[in-house]
Design a protein around this motif. Structure first.
Motif, PDB file in Angstrom:
ATOM      1  N   ALA A 117       0.854  -0.975  -0.499  1.00 45.83           N
ATOM      2  CA  ALA A 117       0.245  -0.054   0.104  1.00 45.83           C
ATOM      3  C   ALA A 117       1.017   1.268  -0.225  1.00 45.83           C
ATOM      4  CB  ALA A 117      -0.823   0.035   1.519  1.00 45.83           C
ATOM      5  N   LEU A 118       2.270   1.268   1.284  1.00 40.27           N
ATOM      6  CA  LEU A 118       2.988   2.166   0.783  1.00 40.27           C
ATOM      7  C   LEU A 118       2.954   2.657  -0.641  1.00 40.27           C
ATOM      8  CD1 LEU A 118       3.847   2.099   4.733  1.00 40.27           C
ATOM      9  CD2 LEU A 118       2.354   3.535   3.496  1.00 40.27           C
ATOM     10  N   ASP A 119       4.108   1.579  -0.800  1.00 42.48           N
ATOM     11  CA  ASP A 119       4.487   1.318  -2.417  1.00 42.48           C
ATOM     12  C   ASP A 119       3.802   1.744  -3.435  1.00 42.48           C
ATOM     13  OD1 ASP A 119       6.979   0.066  -1.801  1.00 42.48           O
ATOM     14  OD2 ASP A 119       5.971  -1.401  -2.250  1.00 42.48           O
ATOM     15  N   TYR A 120       2.788   2.161  -3.162  1.00 43.58           N
ATOM     16  CA  TYR A 120       1.026   2.314  -4.214  1.00 43.58           C
ATOM     17  C   TYR A 120       1.625   3.928  -4.060  1.00 43.58           C
ATOM     18  CZ  TYR A 120      -3.130   3.376  -5.834  1.00 43.58           C
ATOM     19  OH  TYR A 120      -4.526   3.624  -6.533  1.00 43.58           O
ATOM     20  N   PHE A 121       1.651   4.174  -2.625  1.00 43.61           N
ATOM     21  CA  PHE A 121       1.258   5.747  -2.942  1.00 43.61           C
ATOM     22  C   PHE A 121       2.227   6.353  -3.425  1.00 43.61           C
ATOM     23  CE2 PHE A 121       1.147   9.444   0.256  1.00 43.61           C
ATOM     24  CZ  PHE A 121       0.033   9.486   0.827  1.00 43.61           C
ATOM     25  N   ALA A 122       3.324   5.684  -2.912  1.00 46.01           N
ATOM     26  CA  ALA A 122       4.371   6.996  -3.058  1.00 46.01           C
ATOM     27  C   ALA A 122       4.505   7.101  -4.748  1.00 46.01           C
ATOM     28  CB  ALA A 122       6.071   5.733  -2.140  1.00 46.01           C
ATOM     29  N   GLU A 123       4.083   6.183  -5.531  1.00 45.71           N
ATOM     30  CA  GLU A 123       4.214   5.962  -6.553  1.00 45.71           C
ATOM     31  C   GLU A 123       2.934   6.821  -7.437  1.00 45.71           C
ATOM     32  OE1 GLU A 123       3.541   1.641  -7.562  1.00 45.71           O
ATOM     33  OE2 GLU A 123       6.166   1.330  -6.419  1.00 45.71           O
ATOM     34  N   ASN A 161       0.649   6.424  13.224  1.00 44.63           N
ATOM     35  CA  ASN A 161       0.723   7.710  12.618  1.00 44.63           C
ATOM     36  C   ASN A 161       2.191   7.810  11.751  1.00 44.63           C
ATOM     37  OD1 ASN A 161       1.223  10.754  11.825  1.00 44.63           O
ATOM     38  ND2 ASN A 161      -0.207  10.542  11.148  1.00 44.63           N
ATOM     39  N   LYS A 162       3.612   7.646  13.136  1.00 45.67           N
ATOM     40  CA  LYS A 162       4.913   8.274  13.147  1.00 45.67           C
ATOM     41  C   LYS A 162       5.678   6.825  12.496  1.00 45.67           C
ATOM     42  CE  LYS A 162       4.193  12.075  14.359  1.00 45.67           C
ATOM     43  NZ  LYS A 162       3.620  12.470  13.396  1.00 45.67           N
ATOM     44  N   THR A 163       4.919   5.990  12.610  1.00 47.89           N
ATOM     45  CA  THR A 163       5.250   4.579  12.117  1.00 47.89           C
ATOM     46  C   THR A 163       4.899   4.343  10.125  1.00 47.89           C
ATOM     47  OG1 THR A 163       5.412   3.559  13.698  1.00 47.89           O
ATOM     48  CG2 THR A 163       5.398   2.017  11.271  1.00 47.89           C
ATOM     49  N   VAL A 164       4.440   5.305  10.009  1.00 46.43           N
ATOM     50  CA  VAL A 164       3.628   4.703   8.301  1.00 46.43           C
ATOM     51  C   VAL A 164       4.359   6.363   7.851  1.00 46.43           C
ATOM     52  CG1 VAL A 164       1.788   5.883   6.385  1.00 46.43           C
ATOM     53  CG2 VAL A 164       1.402   3.898   8.614  1.00 46.43           C
ATOM     54  N   VAL A 165       4.477   7.191   9.320  1.00 48.93           N
ATOM     55  CA  VAL A 165       5.497   8.355   8.056  1.00 48.93           C
ATOM     56  C   VAL A 165       6.551   8.209   7.824  1.00 48.93           C
ATOM     57  CG1 VAL A 165       6.943  11.129   8.594  1.00 48.93           C
ATOM     58  CG2 VAL A 165       4.098  10.302   8.564  1.00 48.93           C
ATOM     59  N   ALA A 190      11.684   6.499   3.514  1.00 43.80           N
ATOM     60  CA  ALA A 190      12.006   5.524   3.045  1.00 43.80           C
ATOM     61  C   ALA A 190      12.214   5.281   1.940  1.00 43.80           C
ATOM     62  CB  ALA A 190      11.768   4.420   4.162  1.00 43.80           C
ATOM     63  N   ARG A 191      10.933   5.566   1.591  1.00 39.16           N
ATOM     64  CA  ARG A 191      10.417   5.546   0.058  1.00 39.16           C
ATOM     65  C   ARG A 191      10.382   6.847  -0.638  1.00 39.16           C
ATOM     66  NH1 ARG A 191       7.872   1.437   2.904  1.00 39.16           N
ATOM     67  NH2 ARG A 191       7.032  -0.171   1.568  1.00 39.16           N
ATOM     68  N   GLY A 192      11.300   7.976  -0.429  1.00 36.86           N
ATOM     69  CA  GLY A 192      11.886   9.346  -1.100  1.00 36.86           C
ATOM     70  C   GLY A 192      10.249   9.178  -0.538  1.00 36.86           C
ATOM     71  N   CYS A 193       9.853   9.591  -0.282  1.00 29.90           N
ATOM     72  CA  CYS A 193       8.121  10.186  -0.182  1.00 29.90           C
ATOM     73  C   CYS A 193       7.765  10.988   1.311  1.00 29.90           C
ATOM     74  CB  CYS A 193       6.439   9.392   0.197  1.00 29.90           C
ATOM     75  SG  CYS A 193       5.172   9.672  -0.278  1.00 29.90           S
ATOM     76  N   ASN A 194       8.196  12.190   0.698  1.00 32.46           N
ATOM     77  CA  ASN A 194       8.299  13.555   2.233  1.00 32.46           C
ATOM     78  C   ASN A 194       7.004  13.623   2.011  1.00 32.46           C
ATOM     79  OD1 ASN A 194       9.529  14.942   3.497  1.00 32.46           O
ATOM     80  ND2 ASN A 194       9.785  16.677   1.807  1.00 32.46           N
ATOM     81  N   ALA A 195       6.786  12.894   3.379  1.00 30.74           N
ATOM     82  CA  ALA A 195       5.235  12.314   3.955  1.00 30.74           C
ATOM     83  C   ALA A 195       5.413  13.470   5.845  1.00 30.74           C
ATOM     84  CB  ALA A 195       4.948  11.535   4.168  1.00 30.74           C
ATOM     85  N   ILE A 196       4.577  13.545   5.854  1.00 35.45           N
ATOM     86  CA  ILE A 196       3.941  14.739   6.465  1.00 35.45           C
ATOM     87  C   ILE A 196       2.486  13.971   7.722  1.00 35.45           C
ATOM     88  CG2 ILE A 196       3.713  16.928   6.174  1.00 35.45           C
ATOM     89  CD1 ILE A 196       3.991  18.609   7.689  1.00 35.45           C
ATOM     90  N   GLY A 197       3.198  13.715   9.257  1.00 37.49           N
ATOM     91  CA  GLY A 197       2.066  13.278   9.944  1.00 37.49           C
ATOM     92  C   GLY A 197       1.192  14.296  10.846  1.00 37.49           C
ATOM     93  N   LEU A 198      -0.292  14.182  10.225  1.00 39.68           N
ATOM     94  CA  LEU A 198      -1.140  15.205  11.273  1.00 39.68           C
ATOM     95  C   LEU A 198      -2.376  14.876  11.792  1.00 39.68           C
ATOM     96  CD1 LEU A 198      -1.440  17.619   8.418  1.00 39.68           C
ATOM     97  CD2 LEU A 198       0.032  17.987   9.817  1.00 39.68           C
ATOM     98  N   SER A 199      -2.178  14.781  12.679  1.00 40.77           N
ATOM     99  CA  SER A 199      -4.240  14.575  13.515  1.00 40.77           C
ATOM    100  C   SER A 199      -5.062  15.551  13.015  1.00 40.77           C
ATOM    101  CB  SER A 199      -3.730  14.689  15.257  1.00 40.77           C
ATOM    102  OG  SER A 199      -3.225  15.580  15.941  1.00 40.77           O
ATOM    103  N   GLY A 200      -5.257  15.749  13.556  1.00 40.88           N
ATOM    104  CA  GLY A 200      -6.903  16.865  13.337  1.00 40.88           C
ATOM    105  C   GLY A 200      -6.439  17.960  14.443  1.00 40.88           C
TER     106      GLY A 200
END
Length: 262
Positions: free
Chosen positions: A24-30, A82-86, A91-101
């Protein structure tokens, strides 16, 4: 030119399965277009609640959230998951930022009023901060939203992740973006019989959904998912697709329609 945005929602069955989460994270990053990830994690939350000697309580796929449960789900959703996913996206080169509401006032909610059922500290979304998400997306960041919201009065709330995905899609669509909302879970789509892979429901209209629900074919946690999907297409979201990773990659799954195609 209209900016297209994909919102991908992944649930607890994906989060709890390392291989499925990897895909799923590969798919999202791509994804080639700007994208927002919304994650649940109810199974992990229920596991931790049980390990802490409490009994998880669910009604029609929605969690009863007392004060102690709110503390646990906040730790699980906004912290560990959240932080594990981020980190995995980075690690996939996807510059993610984790947010709560509460972060950046991303998702404002209000405590659900008590009617037939007291859901405790469950939050119903009042607004999603579309300008914030747009700013992050245009800056090359990919927001990762968890199911913890706030009421702007200092109170955190537990909000269904499918609802957050729907409300985020609706807010961005209202802001003029072309939004594709994709619910990723462990099945090829909505099934008439989860044990029969040939029973995929390829399209769902409001009338067909009502029929399936009255017959008990669609029940449990699928109800809030589809309620939110129909609310999204009715509010102008370009498309809503429900399916597993192979289905989403192939452009199949279950398409949710506001009205029958003619």
């Amino acid at each position: 030119m209209v900016m297209n945005i994909t919102i991908l929602k992944i649930g607890g069955n994906i989060i709890n399965n390392p291989a499925a989460l990897h895909e799923a994270l590969d798919y999202f990053a791509e994804l080639p277009e700007p994208a927002v990830l919304v994650h649940g994690g109810g199974r992990k939350a229920s596991q931790v609640i049980s390990e802490m000697g409490r009994q998880p309580v669910m009604i029609d796929g929605r969690r009863i959230t007392d004060a102690a449960t709110l503390e646990i789900v906040t730790m699980v959703y906004a912290g560990l998951l959240n932080k594990t996913v981020v980190a995995k996206l980075q690690a996939r080169g996807c510059n993610a930022i984790g947010l709560s509401g509460a972060d950046g006032n991303a998702v404002l909610a209000e405590k659900r009023p008590v009617k037939d059922i007291d859901y405790g500290y469950a939050g119903d979304v009042r607004s999603v901060n579309a300008p914030l998400l747009e700013q992050l997306l245009r800056g090359g960041l990919r927001p990762v939203l968890c199911p913890i919201t706030h009421d702007q009065k200092g109170q955190l709330l537990n909000t269904n992740a499918d609802t957050i995905a729907n409300e985020t899609a609706r807010a961005l669509a209202a802001a003029g973006f072309g939004v594709s909302l994709r619910y990723c879970f462990e099945l090829p789509g909505v099934m008439e019989d989860i044990n029969d892979p040939t029973s995929l429901i390829r399209e769902l209209t409001p009338d067909r959904y009502a029929d399936y629900r009255s017959q008990g074919i669609i029940a449990g946690g699928m109800i809030p998912k589809l309620d939110n999907a129909f609310a999204a297409v009715a509010a102008g979201v370009r498309e809503v697709i429900i399916g597993d990773l192979p289905a989403l990659r192939a452009g199949s799954g279950t398409r949710v329609l506001a009205e029958p195609d003619v």
